[in-house]
Enzyme design. Structure first.
Site, PDB file in Angstrom:
ATOM      1  N   ASP A 191       0.845  -1.190   0.000  1.00 47.30           N
ATOM      2  CA  ASP A 191       0.000   0.000   0.000  1.00 47.30           C
ATOM      3  C   ASP A 191       0.884   1.244   0.000  1.00 47.30           C
ATOM      4  O   ASP A 191       1.776   1.366   0.842  1.00 47.30           O
ATOM      5  CB  ASP A 191      -0.903  -0.014   1.235  1.00 47.30           C
ATOM      6  CG  ASP A 191      -2.058   0.964   1.092  1.00 47.30           C
ATOM      7  OD1 ASP A 191      -2.365   1.377  -0.039  1.00 47.30           O
ATOM      8  OD2 ASP A 191      -2.657   1.320   2.133  1.00 47.30           O
ATOM      9  N   TYR A 226       1.129   5.703  -0.588  1.00 49.99           N
ATOM     10  CA  TYR A 226       0.671   6.908   0.114  1.00 49.99           C
ATOM     11  C   TYR A 226       0.807   8.041  -0.896  1.00 49.99           C
ATOM     12  O   TYR A 226       1.464   9.039  -0.661  1.00 49.99           O
ATOM     13  CB  TYR A 226       1.613   7.091   1.308  1.00 49.99           C
ATOM     14  CG  TYR A 226       1.216   7.998   2.426  1.00 49.99           C
ATOM     15  CD1 TYR A 226      -0.021   7.914   3.047  1.00 49.99           C
ATOM     16  CD2 TYR A 226       2.138   8.930   2.923  1.00 49.99           C
ATOM     17  CE1 TYR A 226      -0.338   8.734   4.120  1.00 49.99           C
ATOM     18  CE2 TYR A 226       1.829   9.744   3.997  1.00 49.99           C
ATOM     19  CZ  TYR A 226       0.582   9.637   4.593  1.00 49.99           C
ATOM     20  OH  TYR A 226       0.277  10.440   5.664  1.00 49.99           O
ATOM     21  N   HIS A 240      -3.692  13.917   0.708  1.00 49.32           N
ATOM     22  CA  HIS A 240      -3.923  13.050   1.871  1.00 49.32           C
ATOM     23  C   HIS A 240      -2.731  13.115   2.831  1.00 49.32           C
ATOM     24  O   HIS A 240      -2.905  13.287   4.038  1.00 49.32           O
ATOM     25  CB  HIS A 240      -4.149  11.613   1.400  1.00 49.32           C
ATOM     26  CG  HIS A 240      -4.238  10.597   2.503  1.00 49.32           C
ATOM     27  ND1 HIS A 240      -5.302  10.538   3.392  1.00 49.32           N
ATOM     28  CD2 HIS A 240      -3.398   9.597   2.875  1.00 49.32           C
ATOM     29  CE1 HIS A 240      -5.111   9.547   4.250  1.00 49.32           C
ATOM     30  NE2 HIS A 240      -3.961   8.957   3.962  1.00 49.32           N
ATOM     31  N   ARG A 246       1.364  15.949  12.972  1.00 50.60           N
ATOM     32  CA  ARG A 246       2.577  16.770  13.146  1.00 50.60           C
ATOM     33  C   ARG A 246       2.287  18.157  12.591  1.00 50.60           C
ATOM     34  O   ARG A 246       2.735  18.506  11.482  1.00 50.60           O
ATOM     35  CB  ARG A 246       3.761  16.161  12.367  1.00 50.60           C
ATOM     36  CG  ARG A 246       4.232  14.802  12.822  1.00 50.60           C
ATOM     37  CD  ARG A 246       5.350  14.289  11.903  1.00 50.60           C
ATOM     38  NE  ARG A 246       4.906  14.255  10.514  1.00 50.60           N
ATOM     39  CZ  ARG A 246       4.286  13.228   9.943  1.00 50.60           C
ATOM     40  NH1 ARG A 246       4.080  12.131  10.620  1.00 50.60           N
ATOM     41  NH2 ARG A 246       3.882  13.301   8.682  1.00 50.60           N
ATOM     42  N   GLU A 254     -10.543   3.869   3.904  1.00 53.95           N
ATOM     43  CA  GLU A 254      -9.685   4.656   3.016  1.00 53.95           C
ATOM     44  C   GLU A 254     -10.069   4.335   1.587  1.00 53.95           C
ATOM     45  O   GLU A 254     -10.043   3.167   1.167  1.00 53.95           O
ATOM     46  CB  GLU A 254      -8.195   4.345   3.252  1.00 53.95           C
ATOM     47  CG  GLU A 254      -7.705   4.875   4.594  1.00 53.95           C
ATOM     48  CD  GLU A 254      -6.181   4.854   4.737  1.00 53.95           C
ATOM     49  OE1 GLU A 254      -5.533   3.929   4.197  1.00 53.95           O
ATOM     50  OE2 GLU A 254      -5.646   5.766   5.407  1.00 53.95           O
ATOM     51  N   GLU A 274      -9.310   3.957  -1.998  1.00 52.98           N
ATOM     52  CA  GLU A 274      -8.073   3.738  -2.743  1.00 52.98           C
ATOM     53  C   GLU A 274      -8.357   3.012  -4.058  1.00 52.98           C
ATOM     54  O   GLU A 274      -9.435   2.459  -4.259  1.00 52.98           O
ATOM     55  CB  GLU A 274      -7.086   2.883  -1.934  1.00 52.98           C
ATOM     56  CG  GLU A 274      -6.764   3.474  -0.565  1.00 52.98           C
ATOM     57  CD  GLU A 274      -5.518   2.866   0.076  1.00 52.98           C
ATOM     58  OE1 GLU A 274      -4.761   2.158  -0.626  1.00 52.98           O
ATOM     59  OE2 GLU A 274      -5.322   3.102   1.278  1.00 52.98           O
ATOM     60  N   ASP A 305      -9.021   0.342   2.283  1.00 53.18           N
ATOM     61  CA  ASP A 305      -7.984  -0.056   3.244  1.00 53.18           C
ATOM     62  C   ASP A 305      -8.438   0.375   4.649  1.00 53.18           C
ATOM     63  O   ASP A 305      -8.006   1.386   5.174  1.00 53.18           O
ATOM     64  CB  ASP A 305      -6.670   0.621   2.855  1.00 53.18           C
ATOM     65  CG  ASP A 305      -5.534   0.230   3.781  1.00 53.18           C
ATOM     66  OD1 ASP A 305      -5.502  -0.940   4.208  1.00 53.18           O
ATOM     67  OD2 ASP A 305      -4.683   1.094   4.076  1.00 53.18           O
ATOM     68  N   ARG A 349      -7.667   4.091  13.514  1.00 54.25           N
ATOM     69  CA  ARG A 349      -6.798   5.253  13.718  1.00 54.25           C
ATOM     70  C   ARG A 349      -6.202   5.309  15.117  1.00 54.25           C
ATOM     71  O   ARG A 349      -5.100   5.847  15.306  1.00 54.25           O
ATOM     72  CB  ARG A 349      -7.560   6.546  13.434  1.00 54.25           C
ATOM     73  CG  ARG A 349      -8.139   6.647  12.043  1.00 54.25           C
ATOM     74  CD  ARG A 349      -7.063   6.513  10.985  1.00 54.25           C
ATOM     75  NE  ARG A 349      -7.630   6.749   9.654  1.00 54.25           N
ATOM     76  CZ  ARG A 349      -6.955   6.547   8.537  1.00 54.25           C
ATOM     77  NH1 ARG A 349      -5.715   6.083   8.569  1.00 54.25           N
ATOM     78  NH2 ARG A 349      -7.511   6.782   7.368  1.00 54.25           N
ATOM     79  N   GLN A 375      -3.441   2.787  15.156  1.00 52.92           N
ATOM     80  CA  GLN A 375      -2.385   3.322  14.274  1.00 52.92           C
ATOM     81  C   GLN A 375      -1.563   4.405  14.982  1.00 52.92           C
ATOM     82  O   GLN A 375      -0.326   4.417  14.911  1.00 52.92           O
ATOM     83  CB  GLN A 375      -3.034   3.902  13.013  1.00 52.92           C
ATOM     84  CG  GLN A 375      -2.063   4.387  11.948  1.00 52.92           C
ATOM     85  CD  GLN A 375      -2.794   4.942  10.717  1.00 52.92           C
ATOM     86  OE1 GLN A 375      -4.013   4.851  10.609  1.00 52.92           O
ATOM     87  NE2 GLN A 375      -2.045   5.514   9.797  1.00 52.92           N
ATOM     88  N   LYS A 431      -4.088  -1.817  10.253  1.00 56.62           N
ATOM     89  CA  LYS A 431      -4.567  -1.955   8.892  1.00 56.62           C
ATOM     90  C   LYS A 431      -4.628  -3.406   8.405  1.00 56.62           C
ATOM     91  O   LYS A 431      -5.195  -3.661   7.345  1.00 56.62           O
ATOM     92  CB  LYS A 431      -3.668  -1.149   7.942  1.00 56.62           C
ATOM     93  CG  LYS A 431      -3.861   0.358   8.097  1.00 56.62           C
ATOM     94  CD  LYS A 431      -2.783   1.132   7.373  1.00 56.62           C
ATOM     95  CE  LYS A 431      -2.957   2.626   7.510  1.00 56.62           C
ATOM     96  NZ  LYS A 431      -4.001   3.180   6.648  1.00 56.62           N
ATOM     97  N   THR A 488      -8.904  -5.747   4.311  1.00 57.24           N
ATOM     98  CA  THR A 488      -8.859  -4.794   3.201  1.00 57.24           C
ATOM     99  C   THR A 488      -9.831  -5.297   2.149  1.00 57.24           C
ATOM    100  O   THR A 488      -9.759  -6.461   1.753  1.00 57.24           O
ATOM    101  CB  THR A 488      -7.436  -4.722   2.601  1.00 57.24           C
ATOM    102  OG1 THR A 488      -6.511  -4.404   3.652  1.00 57.24           O
ATOM    103  CG2 THR A 488      -7.343  -3.663   1.520  1.00 57.24           C
ATOM    104  N   THR A 503      -4.859   6.401   0.129  1.00 53.89           N
ATOM    105  CA  THR A 503      -6.091   7.188   0.093  1.00 53.89           C
ATOM    106  C   THR A 503      -6.026   8.248  -1.002  1.00 53.89           C
ATOM    107  O   THR A 503      -5.070   9.023  -1.061  1.00 53.89           O
ATOM    108  CB  THR A 503      -6.308   7.876   1.447  1.00 53.89           C
ATOM    109  OG1 THR A 503      -6.275   6.879   2.460  1.00 53.89           O
ATOM    110  CG2 THR A 503      -7.637   8.613   1.490  1.00 53.89           C
ATOM    111  N   GLU A 559      -9.503  12.567   7.698  1.00 51.35           N
ATOM    112  CA  GLU A 559      -9.399  13.899   7.077  1.00 51.35           C
ATOM    113  C   GLU A 559     -10.723  14.656   7.139  1.00 51.35           C
ATOM    114  O   GLU A 559     -10.743  15.848   7.437  1.00 51.35           O
ATOM    115  CB  GLU A 559      -9.007  13.755   5.601  1.00 51.35           C
ATOM    116  CG  GLU A 559      -7.583  13.342   5.346  1.00 51.35           C
ATOM    117  CD  GLU A 559      -7.378  13.112   3.852  1.00 51.35           C
ATOM    118  OE1 GLU A 559      -7.263  14.100   3.114  1.00 51.35           O
ATOM    119  OE2 GLU A 559      -7.360  11.949   3.425  1.00 51.35           O
TER     120      GLU A 559
HETATM  121 CA    CA Z   1      -3.946   2.976   2.967  1.00 49.55          CA
END
Ligand code: CA
Length: 448
Positions: A147, A149, A154, A163, A218, A220, A252, A256, A259, A272, A276, A379, A393
């Site tokens: 997977d 990113y 995203h 962050r 997610e 995807e 996916d 959270r 995670q 995750k 899926t 995503t 998000e």
């Molecule tokens: Ca993903």
């Protein structure tokens, strides 16, 4: 690579399978996606099929009528009848690469077209099954699932939540970021998804083990590897698309809270790997040819891709104009007779990296990719708030809940919620094609 157009993309082509000509059909004669199905009758074998309107065409069945015997399609037709460990799958067809797949597509298109000779129709129609009478299975035996990113939108939105001072890490615009997912828990659309248990930590409190309280989806897109590469060899970017079979939708599912506690320093793990979901029909690169788009236009100041990730054809045609949407139907909405509510709309062409760049990068260290491996985009979000492809998000990690048509609020998914993904390609002068749905409903955690 410049996409090749041929008679299979003719927007005027119609099928004698009437349902394929309906404007709303996702599976007109210009699409012809591959999948694996089983008739509902007990003990029926899994078979490789092609979707046409509301039917599925049994490819090996058509072959048994002697209609796929020509030398250019024989091998591909036989691959559709081959069993791999665990039953029928697209792996053998995938392993043949793009040439035989293209030939088989053209032959099936000719057999299904309404302006071709009618002599073979009766034989072909013996192998058409209503989709309502079949169960769809996973399209391939996936050896490895990776997977990525690849949406900079995203990555930036998520980065800001975790962050705020440093949302996008310095490697992002140089390295296609990815992680090794879990192939064993890939499930086909329609399979219910159990809320996972896991370890979480709320602020400075002691870590706990229990049901995830921040379950997310997610949106995807996945793509399957066709012919693979030998270990210690690389795949040049200009050849990358020869190693891609086609695409499907991927959800996916992501916990959270699990995670957030586990992801540093090595990335997502159990947050995750519990499930899926994949849509069952694989839309080939050939079907997508009319909808190819330029690669992401990097803003001034962004670095150019390193040479191994740069190819002028890939820059010109490596993207894909694929509209995507995610919808939610809660148990309460279902009881009230409400339709699913659209949560987001985004487009695959907004990814920072093309499929070819992701594949070439994956093999760039000499890692061998194998037929049937699944690579997913990550995503797919866009610049707009309405184009955010997950609840993390959309709700700013739960701080800004969304209100459903039932009056319920959602920060993250509740038990009984169903997420439905859709994707389609349309463009001037071409017939619209769809990917079919990818859905899954959340079941309560199994706590004992
Ligand atoms: Ca993903």
């Amino acid at each position: 690579m410049k996409p090749l157009l041929d008679e299979t993309h003719d927007p005027k082509a119609r099928s004698w399978v009437e349902s394929a000509n309906a404007a709303a059909s996702e599976f007109p004669i210009q699409n012809l996606p591959f999948g694996v199905f089983r008739r509902h009758d007990k003990d029926a074998d899994a078979r490789v099929g092609v979707a046409i309107g509301d039917r599925v065409l049994d490819v090996a069945g058509v072959g048994s009528e002697g209609l796929l015997a020509d030398s250019d399609v024989k091998g591909a037709a036989e691959a559709c009848g081959a069993d791999c460990p665990g039953g029928a799958s697209l792996n053998a067809l995938m392993a043949l690469g793009s040439g035989p797949r293209r030939a088989l597509r053209r032959r099936l298109h000719a057999l299904l077209r309404d302006d071709g000779p009618a002599s073979d129709r009766e034989a072909v129609s013996r192998h058409l099954v209503p989709q309502a009478e079949v169960e769809m299975l996973l399209p391939a035996a996936v050896g490895d699932y990776t997977d990525f990113y690849a949406s900079v939108f995203h990555a930036t939105n998520v980065g800001k939540l975790f962050r705020p001072d440093n949302p996008l890490l310095p490697n992002y615009k140089y390295v296609p970021i990815g992680y090794h997912g879990r192939a064993s828990s890939l499930v086909v659309s329609g399979t219910a998804v159990r809320r996972p248990l896991g370890q979480t930590r709320d602020g400075e409190a002691a870590p706990q083990f229990g049901p995830s309280k921040a379950l997310d989806y997610e949106l995807e897109v996945g793509f399957f590897v066709s012919a693979g590469n030998e270990m210690e060899t690389r795949i040049p970017l200009a050849e990358a698309e020869d190693h891609i079979f086609g695409i499907c939708l991927v959800n996916d599912w992501s916990a959270r809270d699990i995670q957030a506690w586990e992801y540093q320093p090595l990335g997502p793990f159990l947050a995750k790997s519990f499930a899926t979901s994949l849509s069952p029909w694989v839309v080939t690169l050939e079907a997508l040819a009319p909808f190819r788009a330029g690669a992401f236009a990097r803003p001034a100041g962004d670095p150019a891709p390193l040479p191994y990730l740069f190819d002028s054809d890939d820059q010109q045609y490596g993207g894909l104009n694929l509209s995507l949407e995610a919808s939610l139907l809660s148990a309460r909405m279902r009881e009230m007779g409400l339709a699913p509510v659209v949560l987001s709309r985004s487009n695959f062409r907004d990814l920072y990296w093309t499929m070819a760049q992701l594949l070439t990068h994956h093999a760039s260290n000499g890692c061998n990719l194998r037929a049937g491996d699944l690579l997913a985009s990550g995503t797919v979000s866009g610049a707009d708030k309405s184009a955010r492809g997950c609840l993390l998000e959309l709700t700013s990690r739960g701080r800004e809940p969304i209100t459903l048509p039932s009056g319920e609020q959602r920060r993250f998914l509740e038990d009984g919620d169903e997420i439905i993904l859709h994707g389609y390609c349309e463009g001037d002068g071409f017939r619209r094609i769809g990917l079919g749905a990818c859905s899954g409903t959340i079941l309560g955690a199994r706590v004992s």
